[in-house]
Design a protein around this motif. Structure first.
Motif, PDB file in Angstrom:
ATOM      1  N   ASN A   1       0.809  -1.223   0.000  1.00 53.19           N
ATOM      2  CA  ASN A   1       0.000   0.000   0.000  1.00 53.19           C
ATOM      3  C   ASN A   1       0.836   1.264   0.000  1.00 53.19           C
ATOM      4  O   ASN A   1       0.425   2.272  -0.576  1.00 53.19           O
ATOM      5  N   VAL A   2       2.026   1.203   0.617  1.00 50.88           N
ATOM      6  CA  VAL A   2       2.938   2.347   0.528  1.00 50.88           C
ATOM      7  C   VAL A   2       3.354   2.515  -0.933  1.00 50.88           C
ATOM      8  O   VAL A   2       3.323   3.625  -1.490  1.00 50.88           O
ATOM      9  N   GLU A   3       3.704   1.403  -1.579  1.00 35.21           N
ATOM     10  CA  GLU A   3       4.143   1.484  -2.978  1.00 35.21           C
ATOM     11  C   GLU A   3       3.023   1.962  -3.899  1.00 35.21           C
ATOM     12  O   GLU A   3       3.262   2.640  -4.888  1.00 35.21           O
ATOM     13  N   ALA A   4       1.795   1.627  -3.533  1.00 36.60           N
ATOM     14  CA  ALA A   4       0.656   2.074  -4.352  1.00 36.60           C
ATOM     15  C   ALA A   4       0.279   3.523  -4.048  1.00 36.60           C
ATOM     16  O   ALA A   4      -0.648   4.071  -4.651  1.00 36.60           O
ATOM     17  N   GLY A   5       0.950   4.128  -3.065  1.00 36.31           N
ATOM     18  CA  GLY A   5       0.688   5.543  -2.746  1.00 36.31           C
ATOM     19  C   GLY A   5      -0.571   5.765  -1.932  1.00 36.31           C
ATOM     20  O   GLY A   5      -1.089   6.878  -1.862  1.00 36.31           O
ATOM     21  N   ARG A   6      -1.084   4.686  -1.277  1.00 36.47           N
ATOM     22  CA  ARG A   6      -2.318   4.843  -0.491  1.00 36.47           C
ATOM     23  C   ARG A   6      -2.055   4.892   1.007  1.00 36.47           C
ATOM     24  O   ARG A   6      -2.983   5.065   1.786  1.00 36.47           O
ATOM     25  N   LEU A   7      -0.792   4.675   1.429  1.00 40.72           N
ATOM     26  CA  LEU A   7      -0.503   4.620   2.868  1.00 40.72           C
ATOM     27  C   LEU A   7       0.731   5.463   3.150  1.00 40.72           C
ATOM     28  O   LEU A   7       1.787   5.258   2.533  1.00 40.72           O
ATOM     29  N   HIS A   8       0.573   6.435   4.063  1.00 42.31           N
ATOM     30  CA  HIS A   8       1.665   7.368   4.354  1.00 42.31           C
ATOM     31  C   HIS A   8       1.837   7.464   5.861  1.00 42.31           C
ATOM     32  O   HIS A   8       0.912   7.189   6.626  1.00 42.31           O
ATOM     33  N   PHE A   9       3.009   7.921   6.277  1.00 40.95           N
ATOM     34  CA  PHE A   9       3.307   8.037   7.718  1.00 40.95           C
ATOM     35  C   PHE A   9       3.851   9.418   8.035  1.00 40.95           C
ATOM     36  O   PHE A   9       4.639   9.969   7.268  1.00 40.95           O
ATOM     37  N   THR A  10       3.436   9.950   9.175  1.00 42.31           N
ATOM     38  CA  THR A  10       3.963  11.249   9.609  1.00 42.31           C
ATOM     39  C   THR A  10       3.968  11.321  11.133  1.00 42.31           C
ATOM     40  O   THR A  10       3.201  10.610  11.791  1.00 42.31           O
ATOM     41  N   SER A  11       4.821  12.196  11.653  1.00 42.34           N
ATOM     42  CA  SER A  11       4.767  12.438  13.105  1.00 42.34           C
ATOM     43  C   SER A  11       4.102  13.789  13.385  1.00 42.34           C
ATOM     44  O   SER A  11       4.066  14.242  14.522  1.00 42.34           O
ATOM     45  N   SER A  12       3.558  14.425  12.338  1.00 39.79           N
ATOM     46  CA  SER A  12       2.953  15.742  12.515  1.00 39.79           C
ATOM     47  C   SER A  12       1.429  15.630  12.670  1.00 39.79           C
ATOM     48  O   SER A  12       0.708  15.239  11.743  1.00 39.79           O
ATOM     49  N   ILE A  13       0.943  16.011  13.833  1.00 40.04           N
ATOM     50  CA  ILE A  13      -0.502  15.961  14.081  1.00 40.04           C
ATOM     51  C   ILE A  13      -1.202  17.026  13.226  1.00 40.04           C
ATOM     52  O   ILE A  13      -2.353  16.838  12.810  1.00 40.04           O
ATOM     53  N   ARG A  14      -0.490  18.108  12.948  1.00 43.60           N
ATOM     54  CA  ARG A  14      -1.065  19.161  12.105  1.00 43.60           C
ATOM     55  C   ARG A  14      -1.346  18.599  10.712  1.00 43.60           C
ATOM     56  O   ARG A  14      -2.448  18.753  10.173  1.00 43.60           O
ATOM     57  N   GLU A  15      -0.322  17.920  10.178  1.00 43.25           N
ATOM     58  CA  GLU A  15      -0.485  17.310   8.853  1.00 43.25           C
ATOM     59  C   GLU A  15      -1.650  16.315   8.869  1.00 43.25           C
ATOM     60  O   GLU A  15      -2.478  16.277   7.957  1.00 43.25           O
ATOM     61  N   GLY A  16      -1.713  15.530   9.944  1.00 39.03           N
ATOM     62  CA  GLY A  16      -2.782  14.540  10.073  1.00 39.03           C
ATOM     63  C   GLY A  16      -4.153  15.193  10.113  1.00 39.03           C
ATOM     64  O   GLY A  16      -5.111  14.719   9.505  1.00 39.03           O
TER      65      GLY A  16
END
Ligand SMILES: NC(=O)c1ccc[n+]([C@@H]2O[C@H](COP(=O)([O-])OP(=O)(O)OC[C@H]3O[C@@H](n4cnc5c(N)ncnc54)[C@H](O)[C@@H]3O)[C@@H](O)[C@H]2O)c1
Length: 434
Positions: free
Chosen positions: A58-73
């Protein structure tokens, strides 16, 4: 649909990945930057069968991303699931500070309507508290809803459970929230045919605590029956089978053993007892469930002490450190009870677990850790089984007997057949079986 998941632990990572797998665009947020950095390199923080491949896909398909920023979330999606931890506090009350923190932080960044969904296991009326907090910390004049969507997945079969749930429960206060959640789960409802239950928020919150407490009650019930079986010369496995064929009772969770553990049952039963107490009900039934669970471990510890007479300097092999097979989760695992007690008594411990050894070693570096069951059992004067990993049932018993100094097995999970173990020359005892 775009979805944000805050808290990328067992529940958050599995849920986020499964949502991505059914086509949603998912951003997983965690304030543990090391965890997010590792996930971006596709390194898993937990062991769960099939998870790594699904994350990669799913990461490779561009559907799953990760962040540590709650603002971005917060800015990423209209729907934000809260899947942070709710660990037990000092008196059994759940620590809701992580949930509260997410409420505050999300509120501060909201630039339009948001639906905040409690996926963490929380006591009844947490939804109300969350609403108050969000209202207090909002900076923009925007609408929001709070909903409850308790999670019922089981570690070890988490992905299967996410796609084939027995039911999906949502607690909502608005049509808009119900519609959004229905849309998110539609592919799973369609494929699995599961029930989609809509209720008010308090009922959804209570459904989770009541379910886990009931399952824990089944375990303590059969463990109490096992103690009676031991005294009466009956076999708890046969009793449980006889009971379980009654459809009103069912066979699941009627497995006698060393008691329940893990990150959910102990904490959720504690929380339910605490919460009931707070609102004026003394839940004595659940207090007894807790007592039986503690008693089961103490009972097996006494048996070890009795068997060895003097524990000091004895070599004890322990098979199983995870709280159940299929996971590397050691939270509240039985091994966390036995290892410190036996070390304190002076035992020399050799430990084996196929996936949880590394996590366990971080807490208990003193014992010897072995990758192979027979190496673990070599020279042992007693072998203790604490997790029913399938590998244990497959041990060649003649080889096991030959490598041990004294062929003694205490089987805390009823993994082996008593007659076979005794015929192979072992002094064998298990839970509730003659
Ligand atoms: N593990 C299970 O089998 C299971 C099953 C059903 C429900 N639950 C419930 O789900 C909840 C989560 O459980 P878990 O086992 O996934 O916990 P976990 O400890 O594995 O994960 C929680 C994550 O939340 C992160 N976190 C904490 N505060 C944060 C914040 N302010 N912002 C961003 N991230 C933050 C932590 O860093 C951690 O990665 C709990 O309430 C639990 O009772 C767990």
């Amino acid at each position: 649909m775009k979805i944000t998941i805050v808290g990328t632990g067992y529940v958050g990572l599995v849920t986020g990945t499964c949502f991505a797998e059914i086509g949603h665009d998912v951003l997983c947020v965690d304030n543990d930057e090391r965890k997010i950095a590792a996930l971006r390199k596709l390194q898993m923080p937990i062991y769960e069968d099939g998870l790594e491949d699904m994350v990669r896909r799913n990461v490779e398909a561009g559907r799953l991303h990760f962040t540590s920023s709650i603002r971005e979330g917060t800015l990423f999606a209209e729907v934000i699931f809260i899947a942070v931890g709710t660990p037990p506090g000092y008196h059994g009350e759940p620590n809701l500070s992580y949930v509260e923190q997410v409420g505050r932080e999300v509120a501060a960044h909201m630039d339009g309507y948001r639906l905040l969904v409690e996926k963490s296991t929380v006591p009844v009326n947490t939804g109300e508290q969350l609403k108050r907090t969000v209202t207090k910390y909002l900076r923009a004049d925007v609408d929001f809803d709070v909903a409850s969507n308790p999670e019922f997945l089981r570690e070890g079969t988490a992905i299967h459970d996410a796609f084939k749930p027995d039911r999906i429960v949502i607690g909502v206060e608005s049509e808009r929230a119900a519609k959004l959640l229905r849309e998110i789960y539609e592919p799973i409802i369609r494929d699995s045919g599961c029930e989609f239950l809509t209720m008010n928020i308090a009922s959804a919150e209570l459904t989770k605590h009541a379910s886990n407490s009931f399952l824990a009650t089944k375990i303590s019930f059969i463990n109490a029956v096992a103690r009676v079986c031991e005294l009466a010369g009956a076999d708890v496995e046969q009793v449980a089978h006889g009971m379980g064929l009654d459809r009103r009772i069912g066979r699941s969770f009627l497995r006698a053993g060393v008691g329940y553990g893990g990150s959910c049952f102990p904490k959720d039963v504690d929380a339910f007892v605490y919460l009931a107490d707070q609102i004026g009900y003394d839940f004595t039934l659940l207090k007894e469930v807790q007592k039986i669970n503690r008693g089961q471990r103490e009972h097996i510890l006494r048996r070890i002490q009795h068997e060895l007479w003097v524990v000091n300097d004895k070599v004890i092999a322990i098979l199983g450190l995870a709280f159940k097979p299929g996971t590397d989760d050691i939270r509240e695992s039985p091994a966390l009870f036995f290892v410190p007690h036996l070390l304190k008594d002076g035992a020399r411990l050799k430990l084996w677990d196929p996936v949880a050894a590394a996590k366990f070693r971080e807490l208990h570096p003193e014992p010897e850790y072995l990758d192979d069951i027979l190496d673990c059992a070599r020279d042992a004067e007693l072998l203790l089984i604490l997790t029913d990993w399938p590998q244990i049932a497959e041990i060649p018993l003649d080889k096991l007997r030959d490598v041990m100094k004294c062929p003694v097995i205490i089987d805390g999970r009823n993994v082996l057949d008593p007659a076979t173990a005794r015929n192979a020359g072992f002094t064998y005892s298990s839970v509730g079986r003659p």
